[in-house]
Motif scaffolding. Structure first.
Motif, PDB file in Angstrom:
ATOM      1  N   ALA A  19       0.829  -1.199   0.000  1.00  0.00           N
ATOM      2  CA  ALA A  19       0.000   0.000   0.000  1.00  0.00           C
ATOM      3  C   ALA A  19       0.868   1.256   0.000  1.00  0.00           C
ATOM      4  O   ALA A  19       1.987   1.265   0.523  1.00  0.00           O
ATOM      5  N   ALA A  20       0.343   2.326  -0.585  1.00  0.00           N
ATOM      6  CA  ALA A  20       1.015   3.623  -0.501  1.00  0.00           C
ATOM      7  C   ALA A  20       1.222   3.999   0.956  1.00  0.00           C
ATOM      8  O   ALA A  20       0.431   3.639   1.832  1.00  0.00           O
ATOM      9  N   LEU A  21       2.304   4.730   1.222  1.00  0.00           N
ATOM     10  CA  LEU A  21       2.689   5.083   2.586  1.00  0.00           C
ATOM     11  C   LEU A  21       2.455   6.567   2.838  1.00  0.00           C
ATOM     12  O   LEU A  21       2.778   7.407   1.991  1.00  0.00           O
ATOM     13  N   LEU A  22       1.901   6.891   4.011  1.00  0.00           N
ATOM     14  CA  LEU A  22       1.729   8.278   4.439  1.00  0.00           C
ATOM     15  C   LEU A  22       2.453   8.464   5.762  1.00  0.00           C
ATOM     16  O   LEU A  22       2.145   7.795   6.749  1.00  0.00           O
ATOM     17  N   PHE A  23       3.424   9.368   5.783  1.00  0.00           N
ATOM     18  CA  PHE A  23       4.162   9.718   6.997  1.00  0.00           C
ATOM     19  C   PHE A  23       3.879  11.177   7.342  1.00  0.00           C
ATOM     20  O   PHE A  23       3.698  12.013   6.451  1.00  0.00           O
ATOM     21  N   ASN A  24       3.853  11.492   8.632  1.00  0.00           N
ATOM     22  CA  ASN A  24       3.540  12.846   9.090  1.00  0.00           C
ATOM     23  C   ASN A  24       4.608  13.365  10.045  1.00  0.00           C
ATOM     24  O   ASN A  24       5.034  12.650  10.958  1.00  0.00           O
TER      25      ASN A  24
END
Length: 278
Positions: free
Chosen positions: A193-198
């Motif tokens: 899955a695409a990754l989202l980091f904050n």
């Protein structure tokens, strides 16, 4: 195993930076060096882009192992590139290397050969300028990123999943961004899955909460929201974080709260860490 796809010119990777450009990003970042948050973030991204072009340089030139978007959100939401790349979204790395908006001269301390250090001028390409104007339309920024991610995975179904890195200092001013953040991670390639980091930057000072595995140490609902929509770090990123001294587990997420300058740099380094390039 997921997140092990080879990155090559025929199978490139996708990096999308979301950069908060709200008015509050003009405030000084916490820590010992009082620089504006916007300037710290811009410097860190410019440095990473420069290092990425060097890493991907061969005798024939910079190879397009990556396509990169830098999306700013504040008064408007859209490309944050300056110069010839202005208004461009995903740009092949070779075009980034060839088109900085300008090249500054920065002072860097280097060994003098006799055990000391000496100041020397080094070139520092600039693609992203520190801009502060407007609110924090994080919801729209994440939706913008999702559109880029959706197009990318359709065109590269077997590639390394896109990585979205959101750098912000405040709460969303255009609604709860949770669903928009989760939507990014619904897009998958054969490799995961695409990754989202904050990354949260603030003027508060004190110790950052870096790559946590739970929200127990987070002080408020906003920080817990950002944590909840952050992806778990893939194995190769956890391994690299360990070499930098971070304590990680299988539940560790790509999230930093109350980041100082050092944490911003290391967050970008770990969050964009890729598998071997071919």
């Amino acid at each position: 195993m997921a997140y092990t796809a080879e990155i090559s010119r025929t199978n490139p990777a996708c990096l999308i930076f979301l950069v908060d450009r709200s008015n509050s990003m003009a405030d000084a970042i916490g820590g010992n060096v009082p620089q504006p948050k916007a300037a710290v973030v811009a410097d860190a991204i410019n440095r990473l882009l420069y290092e990425l072009t060097i890493k991907c340089a061969k005798e024939s030139g910079v190879r397009d192992y990556f396509q990169v978007a830098v999306i700013g959100y504040g008064q408007t939401v859209g490309s944050a590139f300056s110069g010839k790349l202005a208004d461009r979204d995903l740009v092949p790395l070779s075009q980034i290397a060839d088109n900085p908006a300008r090249v500054d001269q920065r002072i860097k301390k280097v060994p003098d050969g006799a055990g000391g250090l000496v100041d020397t001028a080094v070139s520092f390409p600039i693609w992203l300028e520190p801009v502060t104007d407007g609110g924090t339309p994080m919801n729209r920024a994440l939706q913008y990123a999702e559109n880029l991610v959706a197009r990318w995975v359709e065109e590269h179904p077997g590639g390394f999943p896109p990585i979205v890195l959101n750098l912000t200092d405040g709460e969303s001013t255009d609604g709860d961004p949770t669903d928009s953040g989760y939507a990014i991670c619904t897009h998958t390639t054969a490799d995961g899955a695409a990754l989202l980091f904050n990354l949260h930057v603030s003027a508060a000072g004190g110790e950052p909460v870096t790559f946590p595995h739970s929200d127990a140490a987070l002080p408020d609902s906003h920080s817990r929201l950002l944590f909840a929509m952050s992806s778990q770090l893939p194995g190769h990123m956890r391994s690299y974080a360990t070499t930098l001294g971070y304590r990680v587990s299988d539940e560790t997420r790509g999230f930093v709260y109350n980041a100082d300058i050092s944490a911003v740099v290391q967050f970008l380094d770990i969050g964009t860490r890729s598998t071997d390039l071919r």
